[in-house]
Write an enzyme that holds these catalytic residues in place. Structure first.
Site, PDB file in Angstrom:
ATOM      1  N   HIS A 161       0.822  -1.213   0.000  1.00  0.00           N
ATOM      2  CA  HIS A 161       0.000   0.000   0.000  1.00  0.00           C
ATOM      3  C   HIS A 161       0.855   1.260   0.000  1.00  0.00           C
ATOM      4  CE1 HIS A 161       0.818  -0.854   4.255  1.00  0.00           C
ATOM      5  NE2 HIS A 161       0.659   0.441   4.488  1.00  0.00           N
ATOM      6  N   HIS A 209       5.144  10.928   4.381  1.00  0.00           N
ATOM      7  CA  HIS A 209       4.895  10.931   5.818  1.00  0.00           C
ATOM      8  C   HIS A 209       6.187  10.593   6.551  1.00  0.00           C
ATOM      9  CE1 HIS A 209       0.338   9.838   5.248  1.00  0.00           C
ATOM     10  NE2 HIS A 209       0.635  11.062   4.871  1.00  0.00           N
ATOM     11  N   THR A 248      -3.903   4.466   8.256  1.00  0.00           N
ATOM     12  CA  THR A 248      -4.113   3.039   8.037  1.00  0.00           C
ATOM     13  C   THR A 248      -4.425   2.395   9.384  1.00  0.00           C
ATOM     14  OG1 THR A 248      -1.738   2.601   8.284  1.00  0.00           O
ATOM     15  CG2 THR A 248      -2.579   2.911   6.041  1.00  0.00           C
TER      16      THR A 248
END
EC number: 4.2.1.1
Length: 245
Positions: free
Chosen positions: A103, A149, A219
């Site tokens: 992901h 991030h 997530t």
């Protein structure tokens, strides 16, 4: 020691043990899940974002949390900070490894540590950084090509994420350093590639203005009370679409 004292002593020891185990469990449950097979970003899937909160008990915040991320940066929860005095970087070079988590792409640092930032007087150590494409946060409804991030943690286990957005344009020098390594693991889920020594200070933060709000991991387990710092200036790069889509 009489029988009552012995029973009290045993009770206190057991209580202390249970409390310690509970604290250790809590300390490990807040981290984002790395195995993408447990969840999906596809809304029409049984394990898609709308169902994350029901997949596992410890993921309940994904469905019930009131401070979830990502959000639009024009949201009333967000404030614009016009200086970086509240965000002091103390990064240093460190061995690093790239990992394709399916992901996203993650750059994790070695045990020697890659330094820290100071947010509102509190030190947060840099754990790892990763990229999402397209961006998760939006600005006035606009979604960008890439979002970085930089995940940090303080001594109490609280998290702070520094975010940089990217659009298509001139090449970015930091991403340029990683291009060959990224291309080597693009089509290999869970593949890892040693990168060598990386200096987080090479990441461009070309603005003294940023957006700040309290949110969550994007997530599972969607842990809340994460301090988000999103750099207002949008960076550019021209090759990342090859590696992050």
């Amino acid at each position: 020691m009489d029988k009552i004292s012995i029973r009290c002593f045993i009770f206190l020891v057991l209580t202390s043990f249970v409390t310690t185990v509970s604290c250790l469990s809590a300390a490990t449950d807040y981290r984002e899940v790395e195995d993408e097979h447990e969840f999906s970003y596809e809304w029409n899937q049984e394990n898609g974002p709308a169902k994350w909160g029901k997949l596992r008990p410890e993921w309940k915040m994904c469905g019930k949390g009131e401070m979830q991320s990502p959000i639009d940066l024009m949201n009333k929860r967000v404030r614009l900070v016009t200086h970086l005095k509240k965000l002091t970087r103390h990064y240093k070079p460190c061995n690093a490894t790239l990992k394709n988590r399916g992901h996203d792409m993650m750059l994790k640092f070695g045990e020697e540590g890659s330094g820290s930032i100071t947010v509102n007087g509190t030190e947060y150590k840099l754990l790892q950084l990763h990229w999402h494409s397209p961006s998760e946060h939006t600005m006035n409804g606009r979604r960008f090509a890439l979002e970085l991030h930089m995940v940090h943690e303080n001594i109490n286990g609280s998290l702070a994420v520094v975010t940089v957005l990217y659009k298509i344009g001139r090449p970015d020098s930091f991403l340029g350093l990683l291009e060959n390594k990224l291309s080597a693991i693009t089509d290999q889920n869970e593949a890892e590639k040693y990168v060598d020594v990386i200096d987080p200070r090479d990441i461009k933060i070309g603005s003294r203005k940023f957006y700040r709000y309290i949110g969550s991991l994007t997530t599972p387990p969607c842990t809340q009370n994460v301090i988000w710092t999103v750099v207002k200036k949008v960076n550019t790069h021209r090759y990342f679409l090859l590696f992050f889509t």
